[in-house]
Design a protein around this motif. Structure first.
Motif, PDB file in Angstrom:
ATOM      1  N   ASP A  29       0.858  -1.178   0.000  1.00  0.00           N
ATOM      2  CA  ASP A  29       0.000   0.000   0.000  1.00  0.00           C
ATOM      3  C   ASP A  29       0.899   1.234   0.000  1.00  0.00           C
ATOM      4  OD1 ASP A  29      -2.256   1.552   0.077  1.00  0.00           O
ATOM      5  OD2 ASP A  29      -2.444   1.469   2.262  1.00  0.00           O
ATOM      6  N   SER A  30       1.542   1.463  -1.137  1.00  0.00           N
ATOM      7  CA  SER A  30       2.516   2.533  -1.256  1.00  0.00           C
ATOM      8  C   SER A  30       2.517   3.040  -2.681  1.00  0.00           C
ATOM      9  CB  SER A  30       3.916   1.997  -0.894  1.00  0.00           C
ATOM     10  OG  SER A  30       4.913   2.927  -1.222  1.00  0.00           O
ATOM     11  N   VAL A  31       2.924   4.303  -2.860  1.00  0.00           N
ATOM     12  CA  VAL A  31       3.043   4.838  -4.215  1.00  0.00           C
ATOM     13  C   VAL A  31       4.332   4.370  -4.872  1.00  0.00           C
ATOM     14  CG1 VAL A  31       1.649   6.883  -3.738  1.00  0.00           C
ATOM     15  CG2 VAL A  31       4.132   6.985  -3.435  1.00  0.00           C
ATOM     16  N   PHE A  32       5.241   3.779  -4.098  1.00  0.00           N
ATOM     17  CA  PHE A  32       6.499   3.300  -4.659  1.00  0.00           C
ATOM     18  C   PHE A  32       6.225   2.140  -5.620  1.00  0.00           C
ATOM     19  CE2 PHE A  32      10.527   1.023  -4.826  1.00  0.00           C
ATOM     20  CZ  PHE A  32      11.415   2.067  -5.007  1.00  0.00           C
ATOM     21  N   PRO A  33       6.828   2.153  -6.800  1.00  0.00           N
ATOM     22  CA  PRO A  33       6.562   1.113  -7.809  1.00  0.00           C
ATOM     23  C   PRO A  33       7.336  -0.186  -7.538  1.00  0.00           C
ATOM     24  CG  PRO A  33       8.058   2.750  -8.710  1.00  0.00           C
ATOM     25  CD  PRO A  33       7.651   3.243  -7.343  1.00  0.00           C
ATOM     26  N   GLU A  84       7.300   5.840 -14.256  1.00  0.00           N
ATOM     27  CA  GLU A  84       6.862   5.819 -12.854  1.00  0.00           C
ATOM     28  C   GLU A  84       7.663   6.803 -12.004  1.00  0.00           C
ATOM     29  OE1 GLU A  84       5.122   1.264 -12.665  1.00  0.00           O
ATOM     30  OE2 GLU A  84       7.186   1.626 -12.038  1.00  0.00           O
ATOM     31  N   THR A  85       8.943   6.939 -12.302  1.00  0.00           N
ATOM     32  CA  THR A  85       9.766   7.909 -11.578  1.00  0.00           C
ATOM     33  C   THR A  85       9.297   9.325 -11.870  1.00  0.00           C
ATOM     34  OG1 THR A  85      11.653   6.401 -11.653  1.00  0.00           O
ATOM     35  CG2 THR A  85      12.121   8.707 -11.178  1.00  0.00           C
ATOM     36  N   LEU A  86       9.015   9.603 -13.127  1.00  0.00           N
ATOM     37  CA  LEU A  86       8.501  10.921 -13.511  1.00  0.00           C
ATOM     38  C   LEU A  86       7.175  11.209 -12.825  1.00  0.00           C
ATOM     39  CD1 LEU A  86       8.688  13.460 -15.294  1.00  0.00           C
ATOM     40  CD2 LEU A  86       7.530  12.149 -17.088  1.00  0.00           C
ATOM     41  N   ALA A  89       7.664  12.131  -9.186  1.00  0.00           N
ATOM     42  CA  ALA A  89       8.157  13.505  -9.049  1.00  0.00           C
ATOM     43  C   ALA A  89       7.052  14.516  -9.320  1.00  0.00           C
ATOM     44  CB  ALA A  89       9.331  13.736  -9.995  1.00  0.00           C
ATOM     45  N   GLU A  90       6.231  14.275 -10.333  1.00  0.00           N
ATOM     46  CA  GLU A  90       5.159  15.207 -10.690  1.00  0.00           C
ATOM     47  C   GLU A  90       4.063  15.279  -9.641  1.00  0.00           C
ATOM     48  OE1 GLU A  90       5.289  15.065 -15.564  1.00  0.00           O
ATOM     49  OE2 GLU A  90       3.837  13.824 -14.511  1.00  0.00           O
ATOM     50  N   THR A  91       3.855  14.207  -8.907  1.00  0.00           N
ATOM     51  CA  THR A  91       2.781  14.199  -7.904  1.00  0.00           C
ATOM     52  C   THR A  91       3.273  14.579  -6.512  1.00  0.00           C
ATOM     53  OG1 THR A  91       3.079  11.823  -7.516  1.00  0.00           O
ATOM     54  CG2 THR A  91       1.445  12.478  -9.181  1.00  0.00           C
ATOM     55  N   TYR A  96      10.373   9.597  -3.009  1.00  0.00           N
ATOM     56  CA  TYR A  96      10.153   8.270  -3.593  1.00  0.00           C
ATOM     57  C   TYR A  96      10.805   8.182  -4.981  1.00  0.00           C
ATOM     58  CZ  TYR A  96       6.799   6.664  -0.082  1.00  0.00           C
ATOM     59  OH  TYR A  96       6.192   6.254   1.084  1.00  0.00           O
ATOM     60  N   ALA A  97      10.708   9.265  -5.762  1.00  0.00           N
ATOM     61  CA  ALA A  97      11.322   9.277  -7.089  1.00  0.00           C
ATOM     62  C   ALA A  97      12.836   9.100  -6.981  1.00  0.00           C
ATOM     63  CB  ALA A  97      10.983  10.575  -7.826  1.00  0.00           C
TER      64      ALA A  97
END
Length: 124
Positions: A29-33, A84-86, A89-91, A96-97
């Protein structure tokens, strides 16, 4: 004949990438890919093992095409990693990026080195 080996490896690698990515990501449950991170690191380890085996004469060109170009080429994904890295960063998830970039490159290189070292230990 060579292109068939690449296609055969990709036929396995592409669904394996998708299924692994979904299975891993669904457990976090994380935004990390995490899914992309895992498939890329595993692909680096497999490619390192294959490169070490080839250097030791234990893996011929056909196996390199099947597993290296086909399987690993379809399993790993630089474009998704970049996207996913972009998006992170955008959000506003800049940390995390940054962790994704440093962690992916570091873990990928480490996995490749471990794969080569394992192959050298087995086939030396």
């Amino acid at each position: 004949m060579n292109w068939l080996l690449v296609v055969a490896g990709a036929v396995i690698g592409a669904p394996l990438r998708y299924l692994t990515d979904r299975a891993v990501q669904s457990r976090h449950d994380s935004v990390f890919p995490w899914g992309t991170f895992v498939v890329n690191v595993v692909g680096c380890a497999v490619l390192g093992l294959l490169a070490g085996a080839a250097a030791a004469g234990a893996a011929g060109s056909h196996l390199q095409l099947l597993l290296g170009t086909g399987l690993c080429g379809a399993l790993t994904t630089y474009s998704t990693f970049s996207y996913e890295t972009l998006r992170l960063a955008e959000t506003g998830a800049g940390l995390y990026a940054a962790v994704n970039v440093v962690g992916s490159v570091g873990a990928g290189l480490g996995a490749a080195f471990v794969g080569v070292a394992t192959a050298e230990a087995v086939w030396a």
